[in-house]
Write an enzyme that holds these catalytic residues in place. Sequence first.
Site, PDB file in Angstrom:
ATOM      1  N   HIS A  49     -22.835  64.241 103.606  1.00 39.54           N
ATOM      2  CA  HIS A  49     -21.836  64.341 102.535  1.00 39.54           C
ATOM      3  C   HIS A  49     -21.790  63.088 101.655  1.00 39.54           C
ATOM      4  CE1 HIS A  49     -18.621  62.507 105.282  1.00 39.54           C
ATOM      5  NE2 HIS A  49     -18.423  61.872 104.155  1.00 39.54           N
ATOM      6  N   ASP A  77     -23.556  67.767 109.321  1.00 37.08           N
ATOM      7  CA  ASP A  77     -23.355  66.655 108.386  1.00 37.08           C
ATOM      8  C   ASP A  77     -24.198  65.467 108.832  1.00 37.08           C
ATOM      9  OD1 ASP A  77     -22.366  65.168 106.314  1.00 37.08           O
ATOM     10  OD2 ASP A  77     -20.387  64.828 107.186  1.00 37.08           O
ATOM     11  N   SER A 111     -17.618  56.755 106.595  1.00 34.18           N
ATOM     12  CA  SER A 111     -18.558  57.867 106.763  1.00 34.18           C
ATOM     13  C   SER A 111     -19.990  57.373 106.911  1.00 34.18           C
ATOM     14  CB  SER A 111     -18.505  58.783 105.542  1.00 34.18           C
ATOM     15  OG  SER A 111     -17.402  59.615 105.608  1.00 34.18           O
TER      16      SER A 111
END
Lengths: 374, 241
Positions: B42, B91, B184
């Site tokens: 992402h 992801d 992330s």
Amino acid sequence: CIYNSCFDACGESSLCDSDSNQTNCSQCEPITLELCLNLPYNYTNFPNYLGHRTQKEASISWESSLFPALVQTNCYRYLMFFACTILVPKCDPHTNQHIPPCRALCEHSKERCESVLGIVGLQWPEDTDCTQFPEESSDNQTCLMPDEDVEECSPSHFKCRSGRCILASRRCDGQSDCEDDSDEEHCGCRERGLWECPASKLCIKQEMICDGFPDCPEKMDEKNCSFCQDDELECANHDCVSRDLWCDGGIDCSDSSDEWDCVTLSKDVSSSAFLTVHRSATDHQVCADNWQETLSQLACKQMGLGELSVTEIIQEQRHPWKWLTLPSDWQHKNTSTLHELLVAGHPCQSRSWISLLCSEQDCGRRPAARMYKR
Amino acid sequence: ILGGRTSRPGRWPWQCSLQSEPSGHICGCVLIAKKWVLTVAHCFEGRENAAVWKVVLGINNLDHPSIFMQTRLVKTIILHPRYNRAVVDYDISIVELSEDIVETSYVRPVCLPRSKQVVEPDTYCYITGWGHMGNKMPFKLQEGEVRIISLEQCQSYFDMKTITTRMICAGYESGTVDSCMGDSGGPLVCEHPGGQWTLFGLTSWGSVCFSKVLGPGVYSNVSHFVEWIERQIYIHTFLLN
């Protein structure tokens, strides 16, 4: 009267001159609104009792969202039936006229469900004044009342054992939505539109079968996906490629899987780790003729291992069943893998075979913390 | 990282920063080999062009580059083909660097787990990153200790989303220590006896971490992807280049 066919339906009279008569003139059409596909009638005409002019307009209306949500509250057993009689009113095929719901059905629905709407600050649809609907007649033809066996839940709902309707998407979602938990019973893969992995209860989506990614234990979802000829092997994505092209240095499977795992180390009884190349789907040992240390490093790197520790050249009188050799001019070839340098069908002059010991690359170590005397 | 502490320079030598101009740091990443880092898919949404990215390694304070810092351009971005943006499943992405890193005390790869190797619930592991701290974005790398949570328990915190086997959860019900925006792609690492650290997760998603809606963080389950990672590295090293 907007369309010629409507004019015909009304006959050649002047009734169609006014707007009201246009309304009365519309013809019966099959019901396509998903919410109301389980009604005891199949034809409707428009506009409906809520003022929607077409089924499409009805399907995207506020009311077509409101009633399915309200039905989950279990406020009235025949609420969905009532909702459908005003969203897609029954059409009499002889007269092309609406057959309305009976006033009692409207009143019961409103009495029991209006207060539920009030709790969340919503209002009962304005166009559902029950006085517009006729009283129940003796022959039951001038207005509609539900039969005992009328389906209470629409096709997009699941009916709990208790009779309550819940959204079909809430069935088998791991959370209890029916008060009796019946939405979480019999949750087999098939009931949920999924595929059950053989020998396990795991459910996977249909599109995950034979897509090259194993999802079931034992990779059962990736088995029996292709029918290769005897002289072919199956790629990871289930293409079929000739055996001869396996590990030849060129990509033949579209996912390149014919060139994976071509170089390995195989232990023999003496526990030497012989360098092995899986050419044409058969294991071959590697002859030591023309061998150089750089090739040992390439082999270790290709196996995902770090630095080379030891190359051993092992002489054995007994030839392996299959072997590959390095051509004398291998250094002139521009290749990136070891196995594409090797050729079959040549004698191994030295009768010696390559054995390697590769070390794994070090990882996951943090530098020691500095020490400070206190 | 919420509820963490500032890391000592060099303590997490596999942590890297994925940067793009003009913003600078966008996501965390993890060094797994001399030319390869992992991050989450992402991070590249809307920015899949490798040319706009660089990877910075051996750095602790984003505002003060050190002599131990190494910077590499990105050669290739490999997104997982099943990455689903809507449900944030699969992801994970692999990044090929323009050239090998030089291994030092400050820049070292972490170990990958074995395929399908599990980290047991209630194991304590570490997360690191330069993400939001709840009241500010830090300059110095933060670290936090989190507890691994079973998928069943994790699902109970997220009733609107499905926790899949491609995810692992870690943290606390109260959200006292958690990853946050900007973390992330960074690592969730666990230590084995002998002092070796293994990468089990990549920071992926969670609740709005500095709101009052708390719960654990959700990480991409690296051991689920090990075979895919190794295949992709092999293909791009030996077959495509």
